[in-house]
Write a protein that holds these residues in place. Structure first.
Motif, PDB file in Angstrom:
ATOM      1  N   THR A 113       2.921  13.545   8.145  1.00 46.30           N
ATOM      2  CA  THR A 113       3.029  12.566   9.219  1.00 46.30           C
ATOM      3  C   THR A 113       3.833  11.378   8.705  1.00 46.30           C
ATOM      4  OG1 THR A 113       0.888  13.242  10.117  1.00 46.30           O
ATOM      5  CG2 THR A 113       1.750  11.098  10.808  1.00 46.30           C
ATOM      6  N   LEU A 114       4.994  11.165   9.279  1.00 48.87           N
ATOM      7  CA  LEU A 114       5.863  10.072   8.850  1.00 48.87           C
ATOM      8  C   LEU A 114       5.526   8.821   9.652  1.00 48.87           C
ATOM      9  CD1 LEU A 114       9.263  11.988   8.618  1.00 48.87           C
ATOM     10  CD2 LEU A 114       7.608  11.538   6.807  1.00 48.87           C
ATOM     11  N   VAL A 115       5.491   7.682   8.985  1.00 48.30           N
ATOM     12  CA  VAL A 115       5.182   6.407   9.633  1.00 48.30           C
ATOM     13  C   VAL A 115       6.374   5.483   9.462  1.00 48.30           C
ATOM     14  CG1 VAL A 115       2.700   6.657   9.294  1.00 48.30           C
ATOM     15  CG2 VAL A 115       4.077   5.517   7.546  1.00 48.30           C
ATOM     16  N   GLY A 116       6.470   4.505  10.329  1.00 46.93           N
ATOM     17  CA  GLY A 116       7.558   3.544  10.276  1.00 46.93           C
ATOM     18  C   GLY A 116       7.308   2.445   9.265  1.00 46.93           C
ATOM     19  N   LEU A 117       8.370   1.896   8.739  1.00 48.68           N
ATOM     20  CA  LEU A 117       8.242   0.815   7.772  1.00 48.68           C
ATOM     21  C   LEU A 117       7.653  -0.438   8.400  1.00 48.68           C
ATOM     22  CD1 LEU A 117       8.877  -0.017   4.841  1.00 48.68           C
ATOM     23  CD2 LEU A 117      11.117  -0.784   5.627  1.00 48.68           C
ATOM     24  N   ASP A 118       7.851  -0.608   9.730  1.00 48.64           N
ATOM     25  CA  ASP A 118       7.371  -1.800  10.411  1.00 48.64           C
ATOM     26  C   ASP A 118       5.964  -1.644  10.959  1.00 48.64           C
ATOM     27  OD1 ASP A 118       8.064   0.114  12.213  1.00 48.64           O
ATOM     28  OD2 ASP A 118       9.090  -1.238  13.624  1.00 48.64           O
TER      29      ASP A 118
END
Length: 455
Positions: A56-61
């Motif tokens: 699961t990829l998450v955003g840096l923000d």
């Protein structure tokens, strides 16, 4: 079926070679190469593009909260850690034998346990009774710390996995741990790497704060492969001489805070004692002016520390090669300052032996110490003392220019608080601070002319 290739690994630097040899080609150590189990041809050629689980990829923000910290009750220890111990983190602490690593960790464990947190202390070098006797000597015999003496990682993780995980797990030391999944004696590269990986995985999965004690080599670096320092979140170095009373805990790596803070301790009969004002340790209280002595306001993170720099210049009557000896500072930087004093200021040290010392066993790496060192050398050569109420800081360029340095107001405020009335600083940092008179200099020759009374 083809045979797996043999692999030989240096136990000092981790270099891998296909054959055994007496000396490692990379680090030069003798008898440090040991054969280890190599990967099979099947595992080396196996396709890794399928068969795994999707991530699961998450955003840096994305919003993220700061990790919770547990204070150890030792303010200097918490300062070096960046505010306390982070749950689920792995910390590696190294230092010379007898410097006080086990004493500091036992004191921290006792305070955390007394605050209501569960603490497990696993010793691979001492039996539980030895640790208990040391705790009684330190006045910590009633602390609810769980002790055990073990070297098997499987036994340790099996024991800790039966109930609720401890809030803090201390392994003293990682070089004594052994994993039965890997061949080799405890302390080898493969064993240290495998044991650390299993312990760190347990800490991350169960939220336990892990502290590993590491041995050091002859040159003071942490023994074993460098990969161990990459695996942990924080690396602390416990510095100091066993013959000296004072110890400095310095952060080399910290994923949860800065690496520019230090903790200062004093070794007393009751264990390690915090030093709230380290400037008092490194200053000599003298009633009269002494030649070759200056005071420099060093900066360790957000903490200014005033240290005394001592210089001695001995003129040689014979044609012998003069000696240069430095304790606590960079010898290459001393050679540069001496060259600038000769080329730009007309002072000759070519027929003199030069000795430089930072008092109290402190080690300086701040380039702002250039001006204080130059003033100490000038004072020792001319036998004219620098006034006792003066502090000096500034970086010296090869042109003889005095360059500005960072956090000048912070250094000046600390000097004023300790009773110093004047400061010799770069001209760009000559803005005054209440309680101290500031004199700015653009070139080193200006300060030399003033100190020697040259018109």
């Amino acid at each position: 079926m083809a045979r797996a290739k043999r692999k030989f690994v240096c136990q000092q630097c981790g270099t891998v070679s296909g054959r055994w040899q007496g000396q490692c080609d990379d680090c030069g150590e003798w008898n440090s190469i040991v054969e280890e189990a190599a990967e099979t041809i099947f595992s080396a050629r196996h396709d890794l593009h399928s068969g795994g689980r999707a991530l699961t990829l998450v955003g840096l923000d994305d919003k993220v909260e700061l990790p919770p910290r547990t204070t150890t009750g030792i303010a200097e220890f918490d300062r070096a850690l960046g505010g306390g111990i982070v749950s689920g983190s792995a910390t590696l602490i190294g230092g010379d034998p007898g410097i006080g690593k086990s004493t500091l960790l036992l004191q921290a464990a006792a305070r955390i346990a007394s605050a209501g947190h569960s603490v497990a202390y696993i010793s691979g070098e001492e039996v539980a009774d030895q640790v208990r006797l040391r705790a009684q000597r330190l006045g910590l015999g009633n602390a609810p710390v769980q002790l055990a003496s073990a070297t098997s990682v499987r036994d340790i993780l099996t024991t800790l996995g039966e109930g609720a995980p401890p809030a803090l797990l201390i392994i003293d030391s990682i070089q004594t741990m052994h994993s039965d999944l890997i061949e080799g004696a405890p302390g080898t590269v493969s064993q240290v790497r495998a044991s650390s990986q299993e312990l760190i995985r347990f800490a991350k999965q169960r939220g336990t704060a892990l502290i590993l004690v590491g041995h050091v080599t002859k040159d003071g670096s942490i023994a074993g492969p460098r990969v161990l320092e990459h695996m942990v979140d924080t690396v602390l170095s416990f510095e100091g001489e066993r013959s000296h009373q004072y110890r400095i805990l310095r952060a080399i790596k910290n994923r949860f805070g800065g690496t520019d803070e230090i903790g200062v301790f004093a070794m007393v009969a009751e264990g390690l004692e915090e030093v709230a004002n380290p400037s008092a340790l490194f200053l000599t209280h003298r009633d009269e002016n002494v030649t070759g002595a200056t005071v420099f306001p060093a900066l360790e993170g957000t903490r200014p520390v005033l240290v005394e720099i001592q210089a001695l210049v001995v003129r040689l009557s014979s044609g012998a090669t003069p000696r240069r000896a430095v304790v606590g500072w960079d010898s290459g930087r001393l050679a540069m300052v001496l060259a600038v004093l000769e080329a730009r200021c007309g002072l000759s040290f070519s027929t003199c032996e030069v000795y430089l010392n930072v008092a109290g066993g402190y080690r300086l790496s701040d380039p702002a110490a250039d001006l204080a060192v130059a003033a100490a050398l000038m004072s020792a050569l001319s036998e004219r003392p620098v006034p006792a109420d003066v502090v000096l800081f500034g970086e010296i360029a090869l042109s003889g220019e005095i360059r500005p340095v960072a956090h000048a107001p912070l250094r000046l405020r600390e000097a004023a608080k300790l009773g110093f009335n004047r400061a010799f600083v770069p001209a760009a940092a000559s803005d005054g601070v209440k309680g101290i008179s500031v004199s700015g200099y653009r070139a080193l020759a200006q300060l030399v002319d003033q100190m020697l009374g040259r018109g």
